[in-house]
Scaffold this active site. Sequence first.
Site, mmCIF file in Angstrom:
data_model
loop_
_atom_site.group_PDB
_atom_site.id
_atom_site.type_symbol
_atom_site.label_atom_id
_atom_site.label_comp_id
_atom_site.label_asym_id
_atom_site.label_seq_id
_atom_site.Cartn_x
_atom_site.Cartn_y
_atom_site.Cartn_z
ATOM 1 N N ASN A 74 -1.794 -0.176 7.270
ATOM 2 C CA ASN A 74 -1.322 -1.523 7.596
ATOM 3 C C ASN A 74 -0.511 -2.174 6.476
ATOM 4 O OD1 ASN A 74 -3.414 -2.154 5.902
ATOM 5 N ND2 ASN A 74 -4.631 -3.265 7.408
ATOM 6 N N HIS A 117 -1.927 -5.340 1.259
ATOM 7 C CA HIS A 117 -3.219 -5.966 0.954
ATOM 8 C C HIS A 117 -2.968 -7.363 0.422
ATOM 9 C CE1 HIS A 117 -7.218 -6.749 -0.621
ATOM 10 N NE2 HIS A 117 -6.586 -7.288 -1.654
ATOM 11 N N GLU A 162 -9.596 -9.795 -7.991
ATOM 12 C CA GLU A 162 -8.603 -8.722 -7.817
ATOM 13 C C GLU A 162 -7.483 -8.816 -8.856
ATOM 14 O OE1 GLU A 162 -7.630 -9.145 -3.653
ATOM 15 O OE2 GLU A 162 -9.603 -8.372 -3.034
ATOM 16 N N TYR A 180 -12.349 -2.141 -3.282
ATOM 17 C CA TYR A 180 -12.872 -2.204 -1.915
ATOM 18 C C TYR A 180 -14.402 -2.154 -1.879
ATOM 19 C CZ TYR A 180 -8.259 -1.797 0.341
ATOM 20 O OH TYR A 180 -6.984 -2.022 0.809
ATOM 21 N N LYS A 223 0.840 -1.206 0.000
ATOM 22 C CA LYS A 223 0.000 0.000 0.000
ATOM 23 C C LYS A 223 0.880 1.265 0.000
ATOM 24 C CE LYS A 223 -3.869 -2.249 2.413
ATOM 25 N NZ LYS A 223 -4.779 -2.162 3.590
HETATM 26 P P1 DAT Z 1 -7.754 -6.875 5.146
HETATM 27 O O1 DAT Z 1 -6.952 -5.762 4.512
HETATM 28 O O2 DAT Z 1 -6.989 -7.555 6.242
HETATM 29 O O3 DAT Z 1 -8.326 -7.839 4.140
HETATM 30 P P2 DAT Z 1 -10.450 -5.787 5.389
HETATM 31 O O4 DAT Z 1 -10.722 -6.337 4.030
HETATM 32 O O5 DAT Z 1 -11.419 -6.112 6.470
HETATM 33 O O6 DAT Z 1 -8.993 -6.186 5.892
HETATM 34 O O7 DAT Z 1 -10.380 -4.183 5.304
HETATM 35 C C1 DAT Z 1 -9.708 -3.577 4.223
HETATM 36 C C2 DAT Z 1 -8.882 -2.438 4.766
HETATM 37 O O8 DAT Z 1 -9.739 -1.453 5.321
HETATM 38 C C3 DAT Z 1 -7.919 -2.808 5.902
HETATM 39 O O9 DAT Z 1 -6.707 -3.322 5.432
HETATM 40 C C4 DAT Z 1 -7.753 -1.505 6.599
HETATM 41 C C5 DAT Z 1 -9.117 -0.831 6.442
HETATM 42 N N1 DAT Z 1 -9.943 -1.061 7.628
HETATM 43 C C6 DAT Z 1 -10.523 -2.226 8.011
HETATM 44 N N2 DAT Z 1 -11.204 -2.079 9.145
HETATM 45 C C7 DAT Z 1 -11.057 -0.778 9.503
HETATM 46 C C8 DAT Z 1 -11.515 0.018 10.592
HETATM 47 N N3 DAT Z 1 -12.289 -0.502 11.556
HETATM 48 N N4 DAT Z 1 -11.141 1.323 10.632
HETATM 49 C C9 DAT Z 1 -10.375 1.861 9.652
HETATM 50 N N5 DAT Z 1 -9.904 1.168 8.608
HETATM 51 C C10 DAT Z 1 -10.245 -0.128 8.530
HETATM 52 MG MG MG Z 2 -9.823 -7.655 2.733
#
Ligand code: DAT
Ligand code: MG
Length: 148
Positions: free
Chosen positions: A112, A115, A126, A49, A9
């Site tokens: 974080n 991805h 994707e 997303y 990212k």
């Molecule tokens: P991942 O990236 O582990 O697949 P995800 O698909 O649930 O996680 O969410 C996509 C991204 O969105 C994640 O990497 C960071 C952001 N995100 C997830 N939960 C969040 C939250 N509660 N507050 C802010 N950003 C969040």
């Molecule tokens: Mg995800």
Amino acid sequence: MERTFLMVKPDGVQRNMIGEIVARFEKKGFHLVGAKLMQISPELAGEHYGEHKERPFFGELVDFITSGPVFAMVWEGENVISTARLMMGATNPKESAPGTIRGDFAVTVGKNIIHGSDSPESAVREIGLFFKEEELISYAKDSNNWVN
Ligand code: DAT
Ligand code: MG
């Protein structure tokens, strides 16, 4: 052989983490079949997303993922989808174990670092969003015979 979509990212690119992250998957024994540095458009971010459209952080997520270049990759290997998720660590770096990418290098959920596709269906979707068929290279590597 299974394929997954992984992406460093914008925070990872800015923090000079591309090499470290590529090295982890290479050393693990996975096989790189496509990679590019790119700027994500708001349209692509929204599609990528899409599952989070109704979440309160969606706007921030799109702003963040379009805030600078990302390094998009496709990796191949046995169980690469679930294993890459383990190597990434939990979504929230507060909970990601040391030894994982997020556990070692990230502090907050909004930034974080990486991805990775979370299922075979997401991987296909994707990879198709980010790469054209001709950008993915199938090639033999002798060292794969020492991995599988
Ligand atoms: P991942 O990236 O582990 O697949 P995800 O698909 O649930 O996680 O969410 C996509 C991204 O969105 C994640 O990497 C960071 C952001 N995100 C997830 N939960 C969040 C939250 N509660 N507050 C802010 N950003 C969040
Ligand atoms: Mg995800």
